[in-house]
Design an enzyme around this catalytic site. Structure first.
Site, PDB file in Angstrom:
ATOM      1  CG  ASP A 112      -2.204   0.856   0.893  1.00 34.34           C
ATOM      2  OD1 ASP A 112      -2.151   1.684  -0.040  1.00 34.34           O
ATOM      3  OD2 ASP A 112      -3.219   0.727   1.608  1.00 34.34           O
TER       4      ASP A 112
HETATM    5  C1  BGC Z   1      -5.030   3.265  -0.146  1.00 32.36           C
HETATM    6  C2  BGC Z   1      -5.092   2.274  -1.278  1.00 32.36           C
HETATM    7  C3  BGC Z   1      -4.947   3.000  -2.591  1.00 32.36           C
HETATM    8  C4  BGC Z   1      -3.641   3.777  -2.591  1.00 32.36           C
HETATM    9  C5  BGC Z   1      -3.370   4.531  -3.874  1.00 32.36           C
HETATM   10  C6  BGC Z   1      -3.816   4.162  -0.258  1.00 32.36           C
HETATM   11  O1  BGC Z   1      -3.853   5.157   0.706  1.00 32.36           O
HETATM   12  O2  BGC Z   1      -5.037   2.590   1.080  1.00 32.36           O
HETATM   13  O3  BGC Z   1      -6.304   1.570  -1.235  1.00 32.36           O
HETATM   14  O4  BGC Z   1      -5.005   2.105  -3.661  1.00 32.36           O
HETATM   15  O5  BGC Z   1      -3.685   4.715  -1.532  1.00 32.36           O
HETATM   16  O6  BGC Z   1      -4.158   5.629  -3.986  1.00 32.36           O
END
Ligand code: BGC
Length: 734
Positions: free
Chosen positions: A258
């Site tokens: 993530d």
């Molecule tokens: C989220 C993810 C997301 C990523 C990219 C993160 O903060 O938890 O679900 O895909 O950001 O935007």
């Protein structure tokens, strides 16, 4: 099947492949990947295992990009968030209903088309990868991202995500399943929140949607979570990433971190099985500043190179990361046909698809007969309802949607002005799509007098409601990534000052007290409490219904669509009934102390009557179940059959649910969902439905042997229209 290259050489030498035509077979994705890997330099390998940074032009307004290597024909690997549509500002992408709505349809074929519809748009906009597949469970309905997920049951969520994944990848777009694992709330996710989950509970509940998704959907990507699981960062857990996901489940794709703060140590993450760090940066030493938000440093660039050179991360591990990346590029079709940016979205087609999902997912929670009336209040009759007052929820302007990375920008601007614009990484303001329920209601009742009051004056709303044939109150709840809800109450102006100007519960109570007929339409991302439930005639849960929410809601209100959605999560009477009473802001240890008794399993095991049970949802027709029979099959599976009859006067679809109580020696909660089928029936029609229950759905995790076992003994199967409305039959399996 993957045949290793030395083996192929040996087989060729022995004439074996020629004999079965094998030398004409195209090379597999694995073979192509290893051929290309052999040509790569160390720097090129490193380049392929980390994002190039946040907000780069090459990311096309999406979430990130892994830069390609032109000399080897490797394209840029662009990704975009796409929970309920592509999250790229200015792209004209279609805002579909949120994933929680999709789950409420209980329709795997719809999940497939949802995935393929969104993927078509990802590709049109130049994206090779969609980050849309959130599948954490609604253990904590106050979780700010409940709308992005698929509810509380691992089998429902797992099957729906598998189909969504297949749909996404059918368009040559790499699908992601996230956030692996134990990311059931937002509070402290960047501050070391540690989900403490015993092994059996982890396997039977929180890992199971991933297991089903990976085995049945074969996603190219699994995104590991921000939080810790049992004391280890999820993205640095050898157990989660290597032992379970790759070795046991056979995942051949990429484990992607993530975005920020999910990785804390290069060697630990690499050796645990992480294959790609996001969002990454060109330079490890500094974290960029994103509008006041300090990004963390990167671990999979220069630091990883140094670790490989020093031998603390074996070259074989780096090669495996790259092999997985290349294999996924080949297998997905992205390598042969990289997406090109700059296409234009077919908005009309998107709208049709989004409306279909909304209409399949709206749940009719309550439909009572008003005092003195002869029929249920819904569907409304365009001729009988002469005066209709629509109240609140910005129903004159549009429908609400969720925030954070699971947001989908409005194509034509926000229909509602934010009351208190906020700063920070995530907006505090909801996006409202210009799809007015009021306009759609007017269109379906052209001869009625339809008026609108904004709900800010409860007394005025009550006066208007008393004078009208029907009062329809719209109520909304905004959720976003990055923040959990303080409670499950419909927010008022104090709880959500940016999006709510008044007390919604007070408004509904005032209207319900005097209206001849009262209908509440909810646009929420999760469960809400309903202190006024006994006083209203009907309640519709429309979730975040997307860009065509207005017409979809109106079609259900007037019966041109017969509702068929069922709740993918329990609606409790009060937060006091939840296993986790509050979400602590200070205690970083989140102990899943209810164990297996999560969601409906909790309410069943504690004998708590929910407000609306898991699986509940009414129709404008009625269904009867009869002739239930169960059979134990020689292969260990069970078959549950029954006759389902549409006993009403209009066509409709019923989600027939099959639950099982395992032999008491198994020590399981009272029942679990094992299968379901959504059956379409004409008025008066009946069908014999026969559902196979696999041994996996009857299995129990043994934490001593670390294996699944399907116990023999006496099973009780339940069949019905909700988890609490069933008939049962016992089956002894030997
Ligand atoms: C989220 C993810 C997301 C990523 C990219 C993160 O903060 O938890 O679900 O895909 O950001 O935007």
């Amino acid at each position: 099947m993957y045949i290793q290259r030395p083996l192929i050489a040996a087989m060729l030498a022995a004439g074996l492949l020629a004999a079965c035509g094998g030398d004409d077979a195209p090379p597999t994705a694995d073979q192509q990947a290893s051929d290309l890997l052999a040509k790569m330099t160390l720097d090129e390998k490193i380049q392929l295992v980390h994002g190039a940074g946040y907000g780069l032009p090459e990311a096309l307004g999406g979430a990130g990009v892994v830069k390609g290597i032109p000399r080897l024909g490797i394209p840029d690997l662009t990704n975009a968030d796409s929970a309920g549509g592509v999250n790229v500002v200015g792209s004209n992408a279609t805002p579909y209903p949120a994933p929680i709505a999709l789950a409420a349809s209980w329709d795997p074929a719809l999940a497939h088309s949802y995935g393929s519809g969104i993927a078509t748009e990802l590709r049109t906009l130049g994206f090779a990868e969609g980050l849309g597949g959130g599948v954490n469970l609604a253990r904590e309905p106050r979780n700010g991202r409940t709308f992005e997920y698929m509810g509380e049951d691992p089998v429902l969520a797992g099957n729906m995500i598998a189909q969504r994944t297949l749909g996404t990848q059918s368009q040559k777009v790499i699908a992601t399943i996230k956030h692996y694992a134990g990311n059931e709330q937002e509070t402290n996710r960047w501050a070391g929140s540690n989900s403490v989950i015993d092994e059996r509970t982890l396997r039977e509940l929180y890992l199971l949607p991933f297991e089903i998704g990976v085995k049945d959907g074969a996603p190219g990507n699994v995104m590991c979570a921000y939080n810790l699981v049992n004391g280890l960062q999820a993205c640095e857990s050898p157990y989660l990433l290597t032992d379970v996901l790759k070795t046991e489940w056979g995942f051949k794709g990429i484990v992607q971190s993530d975005w920020f703060f999910a990785v804390t140590d290069t060697v630990r993450a690499a050796n645990a099985g992480l294959d790609e760090e996001e969002a990454g940066a060109a330079d490890d030493s500094v974290g960029a500043n994103l509008g006041g938000f300090q990004l963390p440093v990167t671990y999979f660039n220069q630091k990883l190179k140094a670790a490989v050179q020093a031998g603390t991360v074996p070259m074989a591990r780096l090669n495996d990361m790259v092999q997985r990346k290349l294999r996924t590029l080949y297998a997905s079709g992205v390598m042969a046909s990289p997406p090109k940016a700059g296409g234009s979205i077919d908005q009309a087609a998107g709208n049709v698809a989004a409306q279909k999902v909304a209409e399949q997912s709206i749940v009719l929670l309550k439909n009572a007969t008003p005092t003195g009336g002869t029929a249920s209040v819904l569907p409304l009759s365009a001729t009988a309802a002469q005066t209709i007052v629509v109240i609140g929820g910005h129903a004159d302007a549009g429908v609400i949607s969720g925030g954070g990375s699971g947001a989908v920008p409005a194509r034509d601007g926000n229909a509602v002005t934010c009351l208190v614009p906020g700063a920070g990484l995530f907006s505090t303001c909801a996006t409202w799509y210009k799809s007015s329920p009021l306009a759609a209601i007017k269109a379906l009742a052209p001869n009625a007098t339809v008026t609108y009051l904004d709900g800010s004056d409860a007394a005025a709303a009550a006066t208007a409601a008393a004078a009208a044939d029907v009062a329809i109150v719209f109520a909304t709840q905004w959720q976003t990534e990055g923040a959990d809800l303080p409670n499950l109450s419909l927010p008022n102006n104090a709880a959500d000052p940016a999006n709510q100007a008044y007390d919604q519960n007070g408004l509904i109570t005032a209207v319900a007290a005097v209206a001849k007929r009262s209908v509440v339409v909810l646009e929420t991302g999760t469960a809400v409490t309903m202190p006024w439930l006994g006083n209203v005639n009907a309640v519709l849960e429309a979730w975040y219904p997307g860009v065509q929410g207005g017409p979809a809601i109106a079609n259900v209100l007037f019966g041109s669509v017969n509702p068929s959605g069922k709740l993918p999560l329990t609606f409790p009477q009060t937060e006091a009934d939840l296993p986790q009473k509050t979400i602590s802001a200070t205690d970083l240890t989140v102990t899943y102390s209810e164990g297996l008794n999560m969601g409906y399993r909790w309410y069943d095991s504690q004998n708590i009557t929910p407000l609306f049970p898991f699986g509940h949802g009414l129709s404008y027709t009625s269904f009867s179940y009869s002739g239930m029979a169960t059979t134990a099959n020689a292969d260990g599976t069970a078959t549950v059959s029954f006759t389902l009859k549409n006993t009403g006067a209009r066509a409709g679809a019923e989600v027939a649910q099959v639950y099982a109580a395992l032999p008491s020696s198994a020590g399981e909660p009272p029942k679990r969902l094992v299968a379901w089928q959504k059956v379409q029936l004409a008025a008066g029609e009946s069908k014999t439905v026969s559902i196979n229950v696999s041994t996996a759905r009857m299995a129990v995790w043994n934490s001593t042997t670390h294996q699944w076992n399907t116990p023999s003994g006496s099973y009780t199967f339940f069949v019905g229209g909700s988890s609490r409305d069933t008939q049962s039959k016992v089956l002894v399996r030997s």
